[in-house]
Design a protein around this motif. Structure first.
Motif, mmCIF file in Angstrom:
data_model
loop_
_atom_site.group_PDB
_atom_site.id
_atom_site.type_symbol
_atom_site.label_atom_id
_atom_site.label_comp_id
_atom_site.label_asym_id
_atom_site.label_seq_id
_atom_site.Cartn_x
_atom_site.Cartn_y
_atom_site.Cartn_z
ATOM 1 N N UNK A 1 -0.580 -7.219 8.132
ATOM 2 C CA UNK A 1 0.586 -6.355 7.970
ATOM 3 C C UNK A 1 1.021 -6.210 6.522
ATOM 4 N N UNK A 2 0.280 -6.804 5.611
ATOM 5 C CA UNK A 2 0.572 -6.629 4.189
ATOM 6 C C UNK A 2 -0.699 -6.119 3.528
ATOM 7 N N UNK A 3 -0.587 -5.161 2.636
ATOM 8 C CA UNK A 3 -1.794 -4.709 1.951
ATOM 9 C C UNK A 3 -2.419 -5.890 1.211
ATOM 10 N N UNK A 4 -3.742 -6.000 1.296
ATOM 11 C CA UNK A 4 -4.421 -7.097 0.607
ATOM 12 C C UNK A 4 -4.560 -8.352 1.451
ATOM 13 N N UNK A 5 -3.952 -8.377 2.636
ATOM 14 C CA UNK A 5 -4.132 -9.520 3.531
ATOM 15 C C UNK A 5 -4.996 -9.096 4.713
ATOM 16 N N UNK A 6 -6.034 -9.885 4.998
ATOM 17 C CA UNK A 6 -6.869 -9.593 6.172
ATOM 18 C C UNK A 6 -6.161 -10.079 7.424
#
Lengths: 331, 331
Positions: B205-210
């Motif tokens: 749910x955060x850009x850059x987090x898988x």
């Protein structure tokens, strides 16, 4: 007086004399005299902080003859509160002598410390026709979990007597270990409605229920044992014979292992839970809580339809004459 | 194959042959062959039930050489998922040989079971100039809690590699004992934001987090040990030498005592927690959760201002060439 030592060269923080107890979670050691003052001082602090009651309230303390209930009564009387006591004779005696011994400790406590104090005594068998072991044996629930039947009877009778005799506040001697063990049990199962209701002060928010308060909830069990011993209170040492193997005792043991590794962990578990509740953690569960009905037989609030769990114990016999004042022994 | 017995005359529920393992919390015993099928069958069931991923997703499995990570990789490959692996060389070796041994187990697993599988390898010291023990020694936090530094580095690098190489899903081998121990730690402190975030599936749910997924979260540690042994997976048995005395190991021990008294209690603790969350228990904490910033150095999301905790580890050195593909060993 029992000879204790906090070990090593521990000194009392207040007077620098040899200490008898080391309160690891407070990083403080105390001598006997200062510990015996510290306990009521702290209790008074918590009574105010958690708005438990005032000197104007009529308080009824449930005493069993154990260290916690005798100590809380003793402390409240030392602090000048209007604290009378109620003891419920459970009839846990056959070959065990538990109830007889507990009553002996209560009587002795009054003679030794508070000869003017008021004690109400009721006897379950005299009123309802069966002792706790007898009524427990009647049901599967009781055979499996006699403590749950005993707790049910005691809660019902405490509420009834407090209501009938006009006490605003019901005090019990639960200490931090008791509360943390219950919390651990409720948390293990994430029992939301129980978590929502667990607190050191339960308001009298239902007609027929007294306000319930636990003034010792911030003290460890070992602190209360030390208080009783150092104060010279003669109390019943043994756990109730029916409590052997109770999950609450297992939980206490686990929490004590945790505490041994990180002093203060047990306290923190409970106090942070209260803080989380203040922030509204269990509001959801509380909102969902069902409204209570009035028991058709005894009139106490119940989540059941018809008869409350207490009244269902008595095989639907008609209730005996309510509040048999003749068996309340007032001193 | 290791010779096991479930004890007594236990029979496999599926074929009635002698059982090798008794799953007390499921009231079921199984023989080796059926147990080795049951584990992937159950895993598949949970992948669907908790909507973890689909056969179309590119999955990156973090493998350490331990029983759980090698087993989850093995299981996902047996189930036909597109599961590549990533191993992070931590440099925990001086006199200990931990990282060397863990890499040997991973290599052997590939040779023995999945010669076509893809393994990415990165070495923390090669990229950042210091091994985990070296970087941990630099800070008070690291000297006190090397596991927290190690976890921080691994999380950062797993996120980075998954993002750079285009994997949608990051899988770790956490089992129920791991999750229950973390839950117990978070609950002991009533750490609301951690409780709000703890789950077997964390959405990206955060850009850059898988997206992070734990397909083994419903299996007990002893079941995973049995799976690895019966399947013949050679894994690193020892705990990391730095983990000795870690509170998570103490919590596991306490939960195992609880489980010994009431089989299933550990599972129930975690599963009922998930149910409470579904009912919205921790929504409040989640709403309060701070929005994340972008780290000025590496670009990953962070709750800090400026540099993330990972980048602060490296003494504010300029970051080395990002994603050094040359040290990723692809088979």
């Amino acid at each position: 007086m029992v000879r204790w030592s906090a070990g090593g060269d521990m000194k009392c923080r207040k007077c620098n004399k040899p200490a008898v107890i080391n309160l690891r979670q407070h990083k403080m050691a105390l001598c006997a005299a200062h510990f015996l003052d510290w306990i009521p001082d702290q209790t008074q602090r918590f009574i105010k902080k958690y708005q438990m009651f005032t000197p104007h309230d009529k308080i009824l303390v449930a005493v069993s003859g154990g260290k916690d209930s005798l100590s809380v009564w003793d402390i409240l009387l030392r602090l000048g509160y209007q604290a009378d006591a109620l003891t419920i004779q459970l009839g846990i005696d056959e070959g065990l002598n538990y109830s007889v011994e507990s009553h002996r400790c209560i009587e002795k406590h009054i003679r030794d410390f508070h000869p003017q104090a008021v004690l109400h005594t009721i006897d379950v068998k005299e009123i309802y026709g069966a002792s706790i072991p007898e009524v427990a044996l009647r049901s599967t629930r009781g055979r499996d979990k006699p403590c749950s039947v005993c707790g049910l009877v005691k809660r019902h009778e405490m509420n009834r007597i407090a209501h009938e005799l006009g006490y605003q506040v019901l005090v019990t001697g639960h200490n931090l270990d008791d509360e943390a063990a219950v919390l651990w049990g409720n948390t293990l199962n994430w029992q939301m409605q129980y978590l929502a209701r667990q607190a050191p002060v339960l308001p009298a928010d239902q007609p027929g229920l007294a306000r319930k308060v636990k003034p010792l909830f911030r003290f460890y069990e070992r602190e209360m044992a030390a208080y009783a011993l150092l104060r010279g209170i003669d109390y019943i040492y043994d756990e109730c014979p029916f409590a052997a193997g109770a999950t609450s005792l297992q939980y206490k043991e686990l929490l004590n292992q945790l505490e041994a590794n990180s002093p203060g962990a047990k306290m923190q578990f409970y106090v942070r839970f209260l803080q989380a509740k203040e922030k509204g953690l269990f509001n959801l569960a509380d909102e969902e809580a069902q409204t209570l009905n009035e028991c058709e037989r005894c009139g106490q609030p119940t989540s059941a339809q018809g008869l409350c769990a207490f009244c269902r114990l008595w095989n639907n016999d008609p209730l005996p004459e309510i509040i048999p004042l003749e068996v309340i022994e007032e001193r």
